[in-house]
Design an enzyme around this catalytic site. Structure first.
Site, PDB file in Angstrom:
ATOM      1  N   ALA A  66       0.912  -1.082  -0.029  1.00  0.00           N
ATOM      2  CA  ALA A  66       0.386   0.368  -0.274  1.00  0.00           C
ATOM      3  C   ALA A  66       0.394   1.181  -0.356  1.00  0.00           C
ATOM      4  CB  ALA A  66      -0.740  -0.430   1.214  1.00  0.00           C
ATOM      5  N   GLY A 112       0.382  -5.155   0.297  1.00  0.00           N
ATOM      6  CA  GLY A 112      -1.539  -5.613  -0.222  1.00  0.00           C
ATOM      7  C   GLY A 112      -1.055  -5.794  -1.932  1.00  0.00           C
ATOM      8  N   GLU A 115      -1.022  -9.439  -0.859  1.00  0.00           N
ATOM      9  CA  GLU A 115      -2.197 -10.142  -1.150  1.00  0.00           C
ATOM     10  C   GLU A 115      -2.800  -9.570  -2.103  1.00  0.00           C
ATOM     11  OE1 GLU A 115      -3.009  -6.500   2.036  1.00  0.00           O
ATOM     12  OE2 GLU A 115      -4.553  -8.764   2.381  1.00  0.00           O
ATOM     13  N   GLU A 137       3.169  -6.345   7.611  1.00  0.00           N
ATOM     14  CA  GLU A 137       2.152  -4.542   8.047  1.00  0.00           C
ATOM     15  C   GLU A 137       2.321  -4.791   9.858  1.00  0.00           C
ATOM     16  OE1 GLU A 137       1.567  -7.352   6.159  1.00  0.00           O
ATOM     17  OE2 GLU A 137       0.577  -5.993   4.561  1.00  0.00           O
TER      18      GLU A 137
END
Ligand code: NAI
Length: 722
Positions: A66, A112, A115, A137
């Site tokens: 992210a 991300g 993911e 994270e």
């Protein structure tokens, strides 16, 4: 904005390349997300496309995660939760696409990015040392928020997923294949072709049911299926969850809520299914993102990133000179560490000590560090040989005529340092740089007598060199700016976070450590128990207590450094009786297996040595000082000194001071650093506490003028929104 996704349709397979052209890495910014949604729309509707491949246009990064800037801009837990739900919806859509998507991963695949890969129908990783997969994270105080806590365990099993999510560690392609994280590993040169072939095979296998089928082309899917079966047992899982929680609490002392939140999100998914699991993930992501801990960890992330771009001098910064060969004087503990990390980065090292035995010992120590990397498979046997070949030893100055930088790591003795400096200067090329790794002696004193003081500065590494991330570059008013930029660039090349510190006794890290340790030892003078002092400061968040630290670095070393600091800064740093007496009794700490603590044969720390109290002024442990008092005294002594360093211009900025304390001396990261800590409590409250303490222990807690001024103006070091 220029598009970041380019699509090339080949025989019904859409080959999509992601390249955020104006940035060094690909991150999931809002703009990238929007474009990605448009791509999915197109894939949905274009009947000429049956499958897709997702590649990166960057050499070393697939998707780095992210956009952290965007996360910081979020104002509330609700906003963060909303962002997580958007991410989850996007990944759900990817997973359900009519056209299967193959993630063709070359380079870092983080957060991300991973993911997204998890939601794809098939994952191929390239055999490239830069290909690393991770969900980091928790290192920023967050949890995966786009379905990672739900998809990863299904793929690699519960324990495998916990291991990745709770540590944030990097997984290399080979391991990823073994655990089932990726379906296939291929050479980078054929990644694209194989990915296209797999995409077509997936489309041929047809429909959504393909997800339940064994995947075509998978070379190997060892372990994962087996592990899923094992984890498929509610009782077994309950044990795994309990252990994970206990271990996390033992490791974090309850200071870091994110790993516990991640465990909760995973657990909810197992107990109540994916929908409830995703709901828990979004809510917990929201809470984590809005927490103080995340704010502090994200601040440190930005501050260290900013230092990576900092040349070390104000503009216009002269370009750094090339450094391809260095000389290291002193093949002891620090010299060997410096030589090892330099060779690891491809730098030739000429290694000098006074006799052959010491040189051989140093070379063996270099070998140990590099061998560790071989054993952990971070390097190949060929790379190991190449790196070892870069280091050669000598007992004279042969080979020093061609070095661009000399790092001196001889005994901490001014005369010895001056002597070796003048000896080496006689053989060095005129523009070579001389750096001292002294821990306390001011560089100006070492440079006195140098024929080229403008090329002398300090490179203060921390021990053990290959593990500790900080490097203090110590500059004198005479140091040439290009010498500074060269050494800063070299430090970064060694993988260090570099801060610039003005030359003065103790520099920054050791200077703020001194009153902290001294205060702890003064509490021993008053009769506090050794383990009580250590426990209180570990509970505050330090990795080890101050007395354990003194035993670790050596009571003699701590005593010597304390002397230099107390000579320089006077009564507020006056040494404790306890340390002096223990040292006088011939105890040097762990290295001599005799210190405040007992050590077994292997040097492993046991309990407090009961005989130690016989050496301390009160003769016994008789004080019942509470944790809060111990923490207040030691920590305030440290942060007050940090404020002085800023006030005197020893530090350039509060950021440098925060990063330096966290990465150099283990100041608790979740508190952000001494200056962030002052901001959290408020300068007024800090000054008030310092004044109270100073009434009791003058002049040790006299508030720094900067703090008094800030308290008066109600000022902060950082704006509130930071
Ligand atoms: P050490 O005692 O392990 O190594 C010093 C080495 O210097 C010995 O091998 C000695 O033979 C060699 N030496 C002495 N005179 C020499 C000469 N004239 N020419 C060449 N070599 C010579 O000491 P250590 O711990 O490696 O410390 C070295 C320096 O690094 C000191 O200035 C120390 O203050 C500093 N330092 C130490 C840290 C630590 O935690 N040990 C941390 C940061 C800095």
């Amino acid at each position: 904005m220029t598009p970041v996704l380019t699509v090339d349709v080949r025989d019904e397979v859409a080959v999509v390349t992601l390249d955020v052209s104006d940035a060094p890495v690909n991150t999931f910014t809002r703009a990238v997300r929007d474009e990605f949604v448009a791509l999915l729309d197109r894939l949905d509707h274009d009947q000429g496309v049956r499958a897709a491949v997702l590649l990166s246009g960057k050499a070393d990064v697939w998707i780095a995660g992210a956009d952290v800037e965007e996360l910081v801009a979020l104002r509330s837990a609700a906003d963060a939760e909303q962002l997580s739900r958007l991410g989850q919806a996007l990944m759900d859509r990817v997973e359900r696409m009519r056209t299967p998507i193959v993630a063709a991963i070359n380079g870092a695949c983080m957060g991300g990015g991973l993911e997204l890969a998890l939601a794809c129908a098939y994952r191929i990783a390239s055999e490239n040392p830069k290909t690393l997969l991770a969900l980091p994270e928790v290192q920023l105080g967050l949890i995966p928020g786009a379905g990672g806590t739900q998809r990863l365990p299904r793929l690699v099993g519960l324990r495998g997923a916990l291991d990745m999510i709770l540590t944030g560690k990097n997984v290399r392609p080979k391991k990823a294949l073994q655990t089932g994280l990726v379906d296939e590993v291929v050479h980078p040169a054929i990644l694209r072709e194989i990915a296209i072939r797999r995409a077509r095979e997936l489309a041929d296998a047809g429909g959504r049911d393909r997800l339940a089928q064994p995947r075509p082309g998978a070379r190997r899917r060892t372990g994962a299926t087996q592990r899923l079966l094992l984890d498929d047992n509610a009782l077994g899982r309950a044990v795994v969850f309990r252990q994970a929680r206990e271990q996390t609490l033992a490791r974090t002392h309850g200071h870091y809520p994110a790993p516990l939140a991640a465990i909760d999100a995973i657990r909810t998914g197992y107990l109540h299914g994916r929908t409830r699991g995703l709901d828990a993930e979004a809510k917990l992501f929201g809470t984590a993102a809005a927490s103080d801990v995340a704010q502090q960890l994200i601040f440190l992330f930005f501050a260290t990133n900013a230092l990576k771009k900092d040349p070390g001098v104000p503009p216009p910064a002269p370009p750094p000179l090339p450094v391809t060969k260095i000389g290291v004087l002193g093949t002891g503990f620090m010299g060997a560490g410096i030589a090892a990390i330099s060779a690891q980065r491809g730098v030739s090292v000429r290694f000098k000590d006074t006799d052959h035995t010491r040189v051989l010992k140093g070379l063996a120590a270099v070998r140990d560090v590099i061998d560790d990397r071989l054993r952990s498979r971070q390097i190949t046997p060929t790379e190991f040989d190449d790196q070892m070949m870069l280091v050669s030893g000598t007992v004279d100055y042969t080979g020093f005529r061609t070095v661009q930088l000399v790092i001196e790591a001889v005994f901490e003795d001014l005369d010895v340092k001056r002597r070796v400096l003048s000896e080496v200067e006689a053989v060095l090329p005129p523009d070579a740089i001389l750096a001292s790794n002294t821990s306390t002696i001011p560089i100006e004193r070492i440079a006195t007598g140098s024929a080229r003081p403008e090329r002398v500065l300090g490179m203060h590494f921390f021990s053990p060199v290959h593990k500790m991330p900080l490097l203090e570059v110590i500059v004198t008013p005479r140091t040439d700016p290009q010498v500074i930029t060269t050494v800063v660039a070299f430090g970064k090349r060694l993988g260090k976070t570099v801060i610039i510190v003005r030359d003065s006794p103790g520099f920054y890290a050791n200077r703020v450590l001194a009153p902290y340790i001294n205060e702890a030892a003064k509490m021993l003078d008053e009769g506090a128990a050794v383990d009580a002092v250590d426990r209180a400061l570990v509970a505050f968040g330090f990795p080890v207590g101050p007395i354990t630290l003194v035993d670790e670095v050596g009571i003699d070393v701590a005593g010597k450094s304390g002397e230099v600091i107390s000579d320089a800064y006077g009564p507020r740093m006056a040494p404790s009786l306890s340390l002096q007496r223990v040292l006088a009794a011939g105890r040097f700490g762990r290295k001599g297996r005799k210190g405040f603590y007992l050590y077994d044969e292997a040097g492993k720390k046991q309990g407090v040595d009961p005989t130690i109290y016989g050496l301390l002024p009160t003769g016994a442990n008789r004080s019942i000082m509470g944790d809060a008092e111990i923490q207040r005294r030691s920590v305030l002594a440290m942060v007050n000194e940090a404020a002085r360093c800023l006030e005197e211009g020893v530090l350039r900025s509060p950021q440098d001071g925060d990063v330096g304390a966290v990465f150099g001396i283990g100041f608790p990261p979740f508190r952000g650093g001494p200056f962030r800590y002052i901001d959290t409590l408020g300068a007024e409250a800090i000054v008030q506490q310092l004044e109270e303490l100073n009434d009791r222990f003058p002049p040790r807690f006299e508030p720094a003028a900067l703090l008094l001024d800030m308290a008066h103006k109600r000022a902060r070091f950082y704006p509130i929104s930071d």
